[in-house]
Scaffold this motif. Structure first.
Motif, short mmCIF file in Angstrom:
data_model
loop_
_atom_site.label_atom_id
_atom_site.label_comp_id
_atom_site.label_asym_id
_atom_site.label_seq_id
_atom_site.Cartn_x
_atom_site.Cartn_y
_atom_site.Cartn_z
N VAL A 7 -62.44 27.50 -7.05
CA VAL A 7 -63.40 26.96 -6.07
C VAL A 7 -63.41 27.84 -4.82
O VAL A 7 -64.47 28.14 -4.26
CB VAL A 7 -63.06 25.48 -5.74
N LYS A 8 -62.21 28.27 -4.38
CA LYS A 8 -62.15 29.11 -3.19
C LYS A 8 -62.80 30.47 -3.43
O LYS A 8 -63.46 31.03 -2.56
CB LYS A 8 -60.70 29.29 -2.74
N LYS A 9 -62.62 31.04 -4.62
CA LYS A 9 -63.25 32.32 -4.95
C LYS A 9 -64.77 32.19 -5.00
O LYS A 9 -65.48 33.16 -4.72
CB LYS A 9 -62.74 32.84 -6.29
N ALA A 10 -65.25 31.01 -5.35
CA ALA A 10 -66.70 30.79 -5.40
C ALA A 10 -67.27 30.61 -4.00
O ALA A 10 -68.48 30.46 -3.84
CB ALA A 10 -67.01 29.56 -6.25
N GLY A 11 -66.40 30.63 -3.00
CA GLY A 11 -66.87 30.53 -1.62
C GLY A 11 -67.02 29.10 -1.16
O GLY A 11 -67.62 28.85 -0.13
N LEU A 12 -66.52 28.17 -1.89
CA LEU A 12 -66.60 26.77 -1.51
C LEU A 12 -65.24 26.30 -1.00
O LEU A 12 -64.22 26.95 -1.17
CB LEU A 12 -67.02 25.92 -2.70
N GLU A 13 -65.25 25.16 -0.40
CA GLU A 13 -64.01 24.58 0.11
C GLU A 13 -63.67 23.37 -0.76
O GLU A 13 -64.48 22.45 -0.91
CB GLU A 13 -64.19 24.15 1.57
N PRO A 14 -62.46 23.35 -1.39
CA PRO A 14 -62.09 22.19 -2.21
C PRO A 14 -61.90 20.95 -1.34
O PRO A 14 -61.60 21.07 -0.15
CB PRO A 14 -60.79 22.61 -2.87
N PRO A 15 -62.10 19.81 -1.92
CA PRO A 15 -61.92 18.59 -1.12
C PRO A 15 -60.46 18.44 -0.70
O PRO A 15 -59.56 18.93 -1.39
CB PRO A 15 -62.34 17.47 -2.08
N PRO A 16 -60.24 17.78 0.41
CA PRO A 16 -58.85 17.63 0.86
C PRO A 16 -58.06 16.74 -0.13
O PRO A 16 -58.61 15.81 -0.73
CB PRO A 16 -58.97 16.96 2.22
N ALA A 17 -56.80 17.07 -0.26
CA ALA A 17 -55.96 16.31 -1.19
C ALA A 17 -55.62 14.96 -0.60
O ALA A 17 -55.47 14.81 0.62
CB ALA A 17 -54.68 17.09 -1.48
N ASP A 18 -55.53 13.98 -1.46
CA ASP A 18 -55.09 12.66 -1.02
C ASP A 18 -53.61 12.73 -0.65
O ASP A 18 -52.87 13.62 -1.10
CB ASP A 18 -55.27 11.62 -2.14
N ALA A 19 -53.19 11.80 0.17
CA ALA A 19 -51.79 11.78 0.59
C ALA A 19 -50.89 11.48 -0.62
O ALA A 19 -51.22 10.67 -1.48
CB ALA A 19 -51.59 10.71 1.66
N MET A 20 -49.76 12.18 -0.65
CA MET A 20 -48.82 12.00 -1.76
C MET A 20 -47.65 11.13 -1.29
O MET A 20 -47.18 11.29 -0.15
CB MET A 20 -48.29 13.37 -2.22
N SER A 21 -47.22 10.26 -2.14
CA SER A 21 -46.08 9.41 -1.77
C SER A 21 -44.81 10.25 -1.69
O SER A 21 -44.70 11.31 -2.30
CB SER A 21 -45.90 8.29 -2.78
N GLU A 22 -43.87 9.77 -0.91
CA GLU A 22 -42.60 10.49 -0.75
C GLU A 22 -41.87 10.58 -2.08
O GLU A 22 -41.25 11.59 -2.39
CB GLU A 22 -41.72 9.78 0.29
N ARG A 23 -41.98 9.55 -2.87
CA ARG A 23 -41.31 9.53 -4.18
C ARG A 23 -41.87 10.62 -5.09
O ARG A 23 -41.14 11.35 -5.75
CB ARG A 23 -41.50 8.15 -4.80
N ALA A 24 -43.21 10.76 -5.10
CA ALA A 24 -43.84 11.79 -5.93
C ALA A 24 -43.49 13.18 -5.41
O ALA A 24 -43.21 14.09 -6.19
CB ALA A 24 -45.35 11.59 -5.95
N ALA A 25 -43.48 13.35 -4.09
CA ALA A 25 -43.14 14.65 -3.52
C ALA A 25 -41.70 15.02 -3.85
O ALA A 25 -41.40 16.17 -4.19
CB ALA A 25 -43.35 14.63 -2.01
N ARG A 26 -40.80 14.05 -3.77
CA ARG A 26 -39.39 14.30 -4.10
C ARG A 26 -39.25 14.70 -5.56
O ARG A 26 -38.51 15.60 -5.91
CB ARG A 26 -38.59 13.02 -3.80
N TYR A 27 -40.01 14.04 -6.44
CA TYR A 27 -39.95 14.36 -7.87
C TYR A 27 -40.46 15.78 -8.12
O TYR A 27 -39.86 16.55 -8.87
CB TYR A 27 -40.76 13.35 -8.67
N LEU A 28 -41.57 16.14 -7.48
CA LEU A 28 -42.13 17.48 -7.68
C LEU A 28 -41.17 18.55 -7.14
O LEU A 28 -41.07 19.63 -7.73
CB LEU A 28 -43.49 17.60 -7.00
N ARG A 29 -40.45 18.25 -6.06
CA ARG A 29 -39.46 19.21 -5.56
C ARG A 29 -38.32 19.34 -6.55
O ARG A 29 -37.78 20.43 -6.77
CB ARG A 29 -38.92 18.75 -4.20
#
Length: 117
Positions: free
Chosen positions: A91-113
């Protein structure tokens, strides 16, 4: 008293003594009862151990299935994140701006880390 009476009395005494001896030999001793109690307890413990072993085997197989499922989920999440990053870069290469990401829960962020993605 006649000889016959004495003979009958003697035979009665011998019979009574034989009855006492046979009753005494037929009676179970404390040692025999203790041994039987030990055998009963040992058998009960053996059955309890077999039940516990079966339960442990069942739990180990369930744990293995859960480990496989968690590994598959980690793989799927990693693939989805890679795909998402690829789409955002497209999307960025096409010159567009992707929509903003929704907020991630702390639990999900901890799991991804934890899975290092």
């Amino acid at each position: 008293m006649t000889v016959d009476t004495w003979v009958q009395a003697g035979m009665a005494v011998v019979a009574a003594a034989g009855g006492v001896v046979s009753a005494r030999s037929a009676r179970r001793t404390k040692r025999q009862e203790s041994r039987d109690d030990f055998l009963a307890v040992t058998q009960q413990q053996g059955k309890a151990i077999e039940r516990l072993e079966a339960r442990v085997e069942r739990q180990e197989s369930e744990a293995e299935k859960q480990r496989e499922r968690i590994g598959d989920q980690d793989e799927a999440i990693s693939w989805l994140l890679h795909r998402l990053r690829g789409l955002v870069s497209y999307v960025k290469k096409a010159g567009l701006e992707p929509p903003p990401a929704d907020a991630m829960s702390e639990r999900a962020a901890r799991y991804l880390r934890n899975i290092d993605v």
